[in-house]
Design an enzyme around this catalytic site. Structure first.
Site, PDB file in Angstrom:
ATOM      1  N   SER A   1       2.011   8.478 -11.566  1.00  0.00           N
ATOM      2  CA  SER A   1       1.055   9.271 -10.722  1.00  0.00           C
ATOM      3  C   SER A   1       1.452   9.421  -9.241  1.00  0.00           C
ATOM      4  CB  SER A   1      -0.252   8.867 -11.037  1.00  0.00           C
ATOM      5  OG  SER A   1      -0.758   9.313 -12.394  1.00  0.00           O
TER       6      SER A   1
ATOM      7  N   SER B   1      -1.137  12.374 -11.015  1.00  0.00           N
ATOM      8  CA  SER B   1      -2.431  12.691 -10.544  1.00  0.00           C
ATOM      9  C   SER B   1      -2.647  12.484  -9.102  1.00  0.00           C
ATOM     10  CB  SER B   1      -3.350  11.845 -11.494  1.00  0.00           C
ATOM     11  OG  SER B   1      -3.358  10.532 -11.380  1.00  0.00           O
TER      12      SER B   1
ATOM     13  N   LYS C   1      -6.216   7.805  -2.084  1.00  0.00           N
ATOM     14  CA  LYS C   1      -6.576   8.849  -3.132  1.00  0.00           C
ATOM     15  C   LYS C   1      -8.052   8.629  -3.660  1.00  0.00           C
ATOM     16  CE  LYS C   1      -4.792   9.307  -7.765  1.00  0.00           C
ATOM     17  NZ  LYS C   1      -3.771   8.870  -8.701  1.00  0.00           N
TER      18      LYS C   1
END
Length: 607
Positions: free
Chosen positions: A305, A281, A205
């Protein structure tokens, strides 16, 4: 003088009097030009504060933080009492090398059988390739990491021509991937692979440092002010195991949203339905795994997330206990609700990546005094070795507060199977003050995030943020020091409630999300959107694990009538990852057959 209320201490609250109150957050759903206008008003000196104050009052936050006396002392980060050891687990050392931990983890898994995967009937049912499938294929010379790398690169290079675009990655360097794959291939040719993760492709990420890429957190500019000098702690561990780091995954900008919308790089689409969001996210991390391009990815989880996109994309996502993984070298370093965890196409793969990356920082070892890491014994394919007769805590009214009964029905079906097949017992519980928990979490994640970025915003970077991030920041700026202290008093209070619940149950089970993947409004692709009801539905069940630091996992349990994935969340006691993983393994075995996503790449097909 205004009215105020005085809370009883948590220890004095009679839980039999607690009434469940369905969340009804109030705010306009805005996209396009109206959203841009709204954000400009929010940031205006006078009218902006009036709008924010109205929204906070209308949604109960003013009452909670300005009109309530909270008797508990503040708890500024999760604090756990010493825990009873988990039963029938394998204890591993914090100081063991990732390679040694992986060897121990492999001994906890069923013996690998190629006939169940690589040599299985390809038309009988859809299956994701697992890490051990790749490892077997490499060792058996069915393919090489370099051949797999070239196939993945050719697919990624076609992304720009997809309609609609599928921007899984923000940063990608084909030459760097080839370099890693060549080194891994040489190790296999010499008969010296480093570990089961050698040659396994893992995506990182974009809020976790991974050389040679910058870290932007989904923004367009953060790399200008924050350089990356070395790998993050978790990436360094993966690299030491021979994993091939594919690139930096797309994400909701700065983690400030739950849909995965990103107008800077394009919004990642859900592989099960490209018209829908992935959840966020950690949007790119979830989507690239669900689409089959890699077996696992790393994400961060400060408000669901990792778990939310895992549920919406039909994969597994593990949120570890706060402090179990070292956050050094991530944008979340120093936060009090965030962790780094794996997203994977199977429980087994999530477990293996977790085994590689676990390990508290020296500061967390001193302050949190974590229990030793433990692995579940997953020695049978039905998970029966790992769970025994667990007590599953269920708050039925909360459990059923979902947008479609498909979600609660599928999760309920799994609980019945766990009871019938494994002797698990469902225990009715009450979780008090859920509205207060939501409010405390908003401040606990928002204030530190804003504080860390305020110097950049004051230097003019605020205008370069997306409109939905600017909306969040406008609200965060309205919180006072006393609001933050009140939220931490609520954290201690809520911790007491939950630790008392865990005296009677082993885990708390809920749906992961209150809705399946929402449709992407066309107007939201360019400028984002604000939709508080979608945010509320997606975050309904995930917040305790973040605010209070408990381990939790989302595991797929089926699909709704539209064919969209549904996840079950299992939340455990502090440091009880082995219990959570063991139960998740049993759920995975009991869940219906996995459906092939609409966007899927069969990377390892050797036929």
């Amino acid at each position: 003088m205004g009215k105020y209320q005085v809370m009883k201490r948590a220890s004095e609250v009679d839980l039999s009097t607690v009434k469940y109150k369905a969340e009804t957050m109030k705010a306009p759903h805005l996209t396009g030009l109206s959203f841009k206008l709204f954000v400009n008003l929010l940031e205006a000196p006078l009218i902006g504060s009036l709008i924010v104050d109205y929204l906070k009052k209308d949604n109960g936050m003013t009452k909670i933080f300005r009109n309530t006396v909270i008797p508990e002392e503040p708890m500024f980060r999760p604090e756990f009492p010493s825990q009873e050891p988990e039963h029938d687990v394998v204890i591993v050392g914090e100081d063991e090398s990732p390679i040694d931990r992986l060897e121990t983890a492999l001994k906890c898994l069923p013996q690998y059988d190629p006939s169940r995967s690589l040599h299985a009937d390809p038309v009988s049912s859809f299956r994701y390739w697992k890490i051990r499938d790749y490892a077997y294929a490499y060792r058996s010379k069915l393919t090489t990491p370099l051949q797999v790398a070239k196939r993945i690169i050719s697919i990624i290079e076609e992304f720009g021509y997809d309609k609609p675009p599928t921007p899984f990655l923000i940063r990608f360097d084909a030459n760097e991937v080839i370099k890693q794959a060549e080194a891994s291939t040489r190790r296999f040719e010499q008969g010296n692979p480093i570990s089961v993760l050698d040659g396994i492709f893992v995506t990182i990420k974009d809020d976790i440092d991974c050389l040679p890429h910058p870290t932007n957190g989904g923004t367009t500019w953060l790399h200008e002010d924050r350089s990356v000098e070395k790998d993050s702690a978790v990436v360094s561990k993966l690299r030491s195991c021979g994993a091939i780091l594919l690139g930096k995954a797309n994400m909701h900008e700065l983690g400030m949203g739950t849909t995965g919308n990103n107008s800077n790089y394009g919004t990642t689409r859900n592989p099960h339905d490209p018209k829908r969001y992935t959840g966020g996210s950690s949007s790119g991390s979830a989507a690239i795994v669900a689409a089959g391009l890699c077996s696992a990815a790393l994400g961060t989880d400060g408000g669901g997330s990792v778990r939310i996109p895992s549920a919406l994309c039909g994969i597994t996502g593990l949120k570890t206990t706060y402090g179990r993984t070292d956050m050094t070298g991530s944008l979340c370093e120093g936060g009090t609700v965030e962790i780094i965890g794996p997203l994977a196409s199977s429980l087994e793969d999530a477990f293996l990546v977790y085994a590689a990356i676990l390990g508290s920082s020296s500061a967390d070892r001193y302050n949190l005094k974590p229990s030793p890491p433990c692995f579940p014994k997953l020695l049978s394919h039905n998970g029966s070795n790992a769970i025994g007769s667990l007590r599953l805590g269920k708050y039925t009214k909360w459990f059923n507060d979902v947008s479609s009964s498909d979600i609660s029905d599928k999760c309920e079906d799994i609980l019945k199977l766990l009871s019938n097949n494994h002797g698990c017992k469902v225990v009715e519980i009450v979780v008090p003050e859920l509205e207060e928990m939501r409010a405390a979490h908003v401040i606990s994640i928002g204030s530190p995030t804003l504080s860390s970025l305020t110097p950049y915003c004051e230097a003019g970077k605020n205008s370069k943020l997306s409109y939905d991030t600017r909306t969040s920041f406008a609200i965060f700026r309205s919180f006072s020091a006393s609001d933050y202290i009140a939220a931490q008093c609520l954290r201690r209070r809520l911790m007491e409630y939950h630790l008392n619940i865990f005296k009677d149950v082993d885990v708390i089970v809920t749906p992961t999300t209150g809705m399946t993947a929402p449709v992407i409004p066309p107007d939201a692709l360019k400028n984002g959107e604000t939709n508080i009801q979608v945010t509320t539905d997606l975050m309904r069940f995930v917040l305790a694990a973040n605010l209070l630091g408990f381990p939790a996992i989302s595991v797929p349990v089926g699909y709704d009538k539209e064919g969209l994935p549904i996840g079950l969340q299992i939340m455990g006691r502090p440091w009880a990852e082995a219990t959570v993983l063991g139960l998740a393994a049993a759920v995975e075995e009991l869940a219906p057959v996995t459906k092939k996503p609409a966007i899927f790449y069969d990377i390892l097909n050797t036929n």
